[in-house]
Write a protein that holds these residues in place. Sequence first.
Motif, PDB file in Angstrom:
ATOM      1  N   ASN A  58       0.832  -1.208   0.000  1.00  0.00           N
ATOM      2  CA  ASN A  58       0.000   0.000   0.000  1.00  0.00           C
ATOM      3  C   ASN A  58       0.865   1.256   0.000  1.00  0.00           C
TER       4      ASN A  58
ATOM      5  N   GLN B 190       1.224   3.976  -3.067  1.00  0.00           N
ATOM      6  CA  GLN B 190       0.884   5.378  -2.824  1.00  0.00           C
ATOM      7  C   GLN B 190       2.059   6.288  -3.172  1.00  0.00           C
TER       8      GLN B 190
ATOM      9  N   TYR C 122      -5.023   7.142  -2.367  1.00  0.00           N
ATOM     10  CA  TYR C 122      -5.913   6.711  -1.285  1.00  0.00           C
ATOM     11  C   TYR C 122      -6.936   7.780  -0.919  1.00  0.00           C
TER      12      TYR C 122
ATOM     13  N   ASP D  53     -11.737   5.620  -4.460  1.00  0.00           N
ATOM     14  CA  ASP D  53     -12.256   4.474  -3.711  1.00  0.00           C
ATOM     15  C   ASP D  53     -13.343   3.803  -4.532  1.00  0.00           C
TER      16      ASP D  53
ATOM     17  N   GLY E  15     -11.948  -0.940  -3.084  1.00  0.00           N
ATOM     18  CA  GLY E  15     -10.852  -0.104  -2.586  1.00  0.00           C
ATOM     19  C   GLY E  15      -9.486  -0.753  -2.740  1.00  0.00           C
TER      20      GLY E  15
ATOM     21  N   LYS F 124      -5.948  -1.960  -4.537  1.00  0.00           N
ATOM     22  CA  LYS F 124      -5.009  -1.193  -5.361  1.00  0.00           C
ATOM     23  C   LYS F 124      -5.416  -1.247  -6.835  1.00  0.00           C
TER      24      LYS F 124
ATOM     25  N   ARG G  70      -8.406   0.975  -7.377  1.00  0.00           N
ATOM     26  CA  ARG G  70      -7.997   2.378  -7.274  1.00  0.00           C
ATOM     27  C   ARG G  70      -7.276   2.828  -8.548  1.00  0.00           C
TER      28      ARG G  70
END
Length: 91
Positions: free
Chosen positions: A42, A46, A58, A63, A67, A69, A72
């Motif tokens: 995560n 990010q 995030y 979202d 949610g 990866k 997203r």
Amino acid sequence: MRRETFEIDFKEFLMANLTNVEKMKLEKLLGMGSGYVSDFSNRTFQDFIFTSSRLDIYSPKYDNASGSKANRLRAFWEKESDSIVGKLLDE
């Protein structure tokens, strides 16, 4: 598990909309079928997105569905401009 390799010239995506075929190739290349994106944690996911785009993956804006990866990143592809998506893919 045998991994297929794709040769994709990401520069051709700059200022161009991603087609469904291109998205499918990218999803396969990035191993997105199980909700993951490559081997990103995560935090590293990010950091990678932020370094390229200065956007927080995030954020509630991305979202999408579970949610994960992968979801997203799919939301990022749909919601951001072609130039931002192209820059990320060129990284």
